[in-house]
Design a protein around this motif. Structure first.
Motif, PDB file in Angstrom:
ATOM      1  N   ARG A 189       0.812  -1.210   0.000  1.00 30.30           N
ATOM      2  CA  ARG A 189       0.000   0.000   0.000  1.00 30.30           C
ATOM      3  C   ARG A 189       0.852   1.269   0.000  1.00 30.30           C
ATOM      4  N   ARG A 194       3.711   0.546  -5.144  1.00 34.90           N
ATOM      5  CA  ARG A 194       3.259   0.989  -6.463  1.00 34.90           C
ATOM      6  C   ARG A 194       4.386   0.901  -7.472  1.00 34.90           C
ATOM      7  N   GLY A 195       5.607   1.238  -7.012  1.00 38.00           N
ATOM      8  CA  GLY A 195       6.768   1.121  -7.889  1.00 38.00           C
ATOM      9  C   GLY A 195       6.949  -0.316  -8.352  1.00 38.00           C
ATOM     10  N   LEU A 196       6.724  -1.267  -7.452  1.00 36.50           N
ATOM     11  CA  LEU A 196       6.852  -2.681  -7.812  1.00 36.50           C
ATOM     12  C   LEU A 196       5.773  -3.075  -8.808  1.00 36.50           C
ATOM     13  N   ALA A 197       4.557  -2.614  -8.564  1.00 37.24           N
ATOM     14  CA  ALA A 197       3.468  -2.926  -9.493  1.00 37.24           C
ATOM     15  C   ALA A 197       3.780  -2.350 -10.870  1.00 37.24           C
ATOM     16  N   ALA A 198       4.373  -1.163 -10.879  1.00 41.08           N
ATOM     17  CA  ALA A 198       4.752  -0.540 -12.149  1.00 41.08           C
ATOM     18  C   ALA A 198       5.797  -1.397 -12.857  1.00 41.08           C
ATOM     19  N   ASP A 202       5.300  -2.808 -16.646  1.00 45.81           N
ATOM     20  CA  ASP A 202       6.104  -2.415 -17.796  1.00 45.81           C
ATOM     21  C   ASP A 202       7.412  -1.823 -17.300  1.00 45.81           C
ATOM     22  N   VAL A 220      13.528  -6.866  -3.446  1.00 47.46           N
ATOM     23  CA  VAL A 220      12.391  -7.733  -3.156  1.00 47.46           C
ATOM     24  C   VAL A 220      12.816  -9.193  -3.114  1.00 47.46           C
ATOM     25  N   MET A 264      -1.799 -14.025  -7.823  1.00 45.32           N
ATOM     26  CA  MET A 264      -0.597 -13.214  -7.931  1.00 45.32           C
ATOM     27  C   MET A 264      -0.957 -11.801  -7.533  1.00 45.32           C
ATOM     28  N   GLN A 308      -4.800 -14.987 -13.320  1.00 46.45           N
ATOM     29  CA  GLN A 308      -4.294 -14.158 -12.230  1.00 46.45           C
ATOM     30  C   GLN A 308      -4.343 -14.888 -10.889  1.00 46.45           C
ATOM     31  N   THR A 312      -7.297 -13.143  -6.989  1.00 44.36           N
ATOM     32  CA  THR A 312      -7.240 -12.010  -7.899  1.00 44.36           C
ATOM     33  C   THR A 312      -8.135 -12.243  -9.106  1.00 44.36           C
ATOM     34  N   GLU A 316     -11.384 -10.067 -10.067  1.00 43.89           N
ATOM     35  CA  GLU A 316     -11.475  -9.310 -11.315  1.00 43.89           C
ATOM     36  C   GLU A 316     -12.704  -9.713 -12.116  1.00 43.89           C
ATOM     37  N   ASP A 320     -15.465  -6.981 -13.046  1.00 38.90           N
ATOM     38  CA  ASP A 320     -15.764  -6.776 -14.465  1.00 38.90           C
ATOM     39  C   ASP A 320     -17.256  -6.917 -14.719  1.00 38.90           C
ATOM     40  N   THR A 323     -19.052  -3.840 -13.416  1.00 33.12           N
ATOM     41  CA  THR A 323     -18.848  -2.692 -14.292  1.00 33.12           C
ATOM     42  C   THR A 323     -19.709  -2.818 -15.545  1.00 33.12           C
TER      43      THR A 323
END
Ligand SMILES: Nc1ncnc2c1ncn2[C@@H]1O[C@H](COP(=O)(O)OP(=O)(O)O)[C@@H](O)[C@H]1O
Ligand SMILES: [Mg+2]
Lengths: 332, 254
Positions: A189, A194-198, A202, A220, A264, A308, A312, A316, A320, A323
């Motif tokens: 959190r 967030r850097g890891l998720a980034a 990509d 990590v 994951m 996933q 997860t 999702e 989905d 939404t």
């Protein structure tokens, strides 16, 4: 705001804290309702796996890398604690942390060259590392006791209170598992999370945002190795015995499967994954003999239908659907 | 503030950039135009460290960028967008924009795991800044949606918001309105004008002539990796070389 809205707002704001508190409470009460030592033995094993899988999920699920060699770090922690306490007669708690530091150094040595690789190469390199460690455990029998294992490891204790029965171990092991969960939840959190998720999403984009991708991966990897090492030390003191079988490459793949099955990038999924794969062989006898085959099968099925992972993937699918329904309602 | 000197890049034997030199002055909008395959994206990639130029030098605020890693260049205050969107589809719009603040969010795993009060405080402030930017880009109501579920035009704006949120010294935009309809193009154009009047330095790669002519202080024209013209929009528009290589071709196809 009405009272109901206030409550809902409080829940959304503090949902992580509330979930952790609820889970902790359930764990505190669990031995009051379930005192069968066999069952507690199983849930204790789950706690040990939760520590490893949470760490591994940070590496696989968040940072998007792959390790098929984490049983090596688990084993180094277990044998490290065994050798330190029995062979050298050192106190157990400081040994556990000393061993974790050494394992961190090993992970650093393995990680720096191999994390330049990606995908299949990384999987191969970590797998190879596991085989080397496993072979040393088998062959170097003056130190490790060889294939017949290493007996006589003392139980952990705090000031005369010895963790030597299932109920006591329940509280010890789940305290560690909860701590691991909490640390991981905090991490994901944060900005670092967030850097890891980034990075997993990509690498080029992450680097363009100022994330030192190479360094983040190594950090990590080392962190997940430390989690595995602590779990290994606990494992050794919990069973008072270790043997190389628990740390072969099938143990490693099982850990990776737990991550994938649970989900994951889902920290809570790690608990589900560790729980499911530990309990399945108990529930269905046929699993006993064909364990590796069936684990492989589960992995393939999950990857085919819920790439996933369970938590997860289902989450999702459900969001989905919601939404889509909202969009439909808005359109009509 | 950004100086390129004789920058060259070869892929295998083929030159994609050949002796490109120009400067991006502080507080101005520099537009980089040229036909497809001229080397515009390659140039942006060389500046941001995604690619390393074969020859020449790139300086930013008196620092040499050539040879530095992409993350180090980003930390100097250079943000960018990508021609083919590089967002994180599974993260929410808010989280995507927050990744634009990675440099300020801290890098220590240990601190993050302990969730110390100062980090929680900082996290709240970063979130407020991200929400403010989302508000400016009319994306506030979508902040919790996963980016993957947005329409293409919205995604383009999320990427723009992510590049702006850290208030970098220099923003490089690789075709920010490509693939957008007229209305969306106008809205992005409006955003760019606001950035410009706020004194933001921009290097803008774009095909849309109208947008470029309306906003750029300086235009650099690239053709087959060579810089064939440079000047104000009016000068470039009347340059026969450019008309021949680029504008004529555009008008002919339009
Ligand atoms: N990674 C790469 N490898 C080989 N050639 C490339 C690569 N990237 C771009 N090129 C070539 O470099 C030239 C310039 O491409 P690019 O910079 O994408 O043009 P533009 O963005 O101006 O349309 C093209 O001929 C393209 O084929
Ligand atoms: Mg391009």
């Amino acid at each position: 705001m009405s009272i109901k809205e206030k409550i809902l707002y409080f829940i959304t704001l503090h949902h992580t804290g509330l979930t952790v508190s609820g889970f902790s409470l359930a764990l505190v009460l669990f031995p009051l309702f379930e005192d069968n030592p066999y069952t507690l033995g199983l849930t204790n094993l789950i706690a040990i796996y939760v520590i490893i899988v949470v760490g591994l999920n940070l590496f696989i699920g968040y940072a998007g890398q792959i390790s098929l060699g984490h049983a090596a770090f688990f084993g180094l922690g277990a044998y490290g604690s065994a050798i330190a306490t029995v062979t050298f007669g050192l106190p157990a708690w400081p040994s556990m942390f000393g061993v974790a530091v050494l394992v961190a150094l090993v992970a650093l040595l393995v990680g720096v060259p191999t994390l330049r690789l990606s995908g299949h190469y990384l999987a191969m390199a970590t797998l190879g590392c596991n085989i080397v460690v496993h072979t040393i455990m088998l062959q170097w029998d003056q130190v490790t006791g060889g294939p017949s294992g290493f007996p006589g490891i003392p139980s952990l204790s705090i000031g005369g209170f010895v963790f030597d029965d299932e109920v006591r171990l329940h509280y010890l092991l789940w305290s560690f598992a909860l701590l691991a969960l909490l640390l991981a939840l905090n991490l994901v959190r944060s900005g670092v999370g967030r850097g890891l998720a980034a990075l997993a999403g990509d690498e080029t984009a992450a680097a363009a945002l100022g994330v030192d991708t190479q360094r983040a991966k190594i950090k990590v990897f080392v962190l997940s190795a430390v989690f595995a090492s602590i779990a290994g030390s606990l494992f050794a003191h919990c069973y008072n015995f270790v043997s190389p079988d628990s740390f072969d490459i099938f143990a490693s793949t099982d850990m990776a499967i737990m991550v994938v099955v649970g989900g994951m990038g889902s920290i809570w999924g790690s608990v589900i994954g560790a729980g499911l794969l530990t309990l399945l062989p108990e529930w269905i006898d046929i699993f006993e003999n064909y364990k590796d085959l069936i684990h492989g099968l589960i992995l393939v099925l999950i990857l085919m239908f819920l790439p996933q992972g369970l938590m997860t993937g289902l989450y999702e699918k459900i969001t989905d659907k919601i939404t889509l329904r909202r969009q439909k309602n808005a359109a009509s | 503030m950004l100086h390129l000197e004789e920058v060259g890049k070869r892929f295998g034997g083929l030159p994609a950039l050949d002796q490109v030199s120009f400067s991006v002055p502080r507080g101005q909008v520099t537009a980089l135009i040229g036909p497809n395959g001229a080397g515009k994206s390659t140039l942006i990639n060389c500046i941001t460290g995604v690619l390393h130029p074969t020859t020449g030098s790139i300086r930013f605020l008196d620092r040499q960028l050539t040879g530095q890693a992409a993350y180090a260049i980003a930390r100097l205050g250079i943000a960018r967008t990508f021609q083919n969107l590089k967002l994180f589809p599974r993260l929410s719009v808010l989280d995507n924009v927050l990744t634009g603040l990675s440099c300020e969010a801290g890098h220590s795993l240990t601190m993050a795991m302990l969730r110390l009060p100062y980090l929680r405080h900082r996290e709240r402030q970063l979130k407020l800044r991200a929400l403010e930017v989302l508000d400016r880009f009319d994306l506030a109501d979508k902040s919790r949606l996963p980016v993957g579920t947005l329409a293409y035009g919205d995604k383009k704006r999320v990427e723009l918001a992510r590049a702006c949120v850290a208030e970098p010294e220099l923003i490089l935009l690789d075709e920010p309105v490509a693939g957008l309809n007229a209305e969306e193009t106008a809205s992005v154009g409006e955003q760019l004008k606001q950035l410009r009047s706020a004194g933001q330095t921009l290097l803008l790669v774009e095909h849309d002539m109208e947008l470029v002519m309306g906003i750029a202080d300086q235009v650099v024209v690239l053709d087959s990796g060579c810089c064939i013209a440079r000047g104000t929009p009016a000068e470039v528009r009347n340059n026969p070389l450019v008309l021949e290589a680029y504008l004529g071709q555009m008008e002919a196809t339009a």
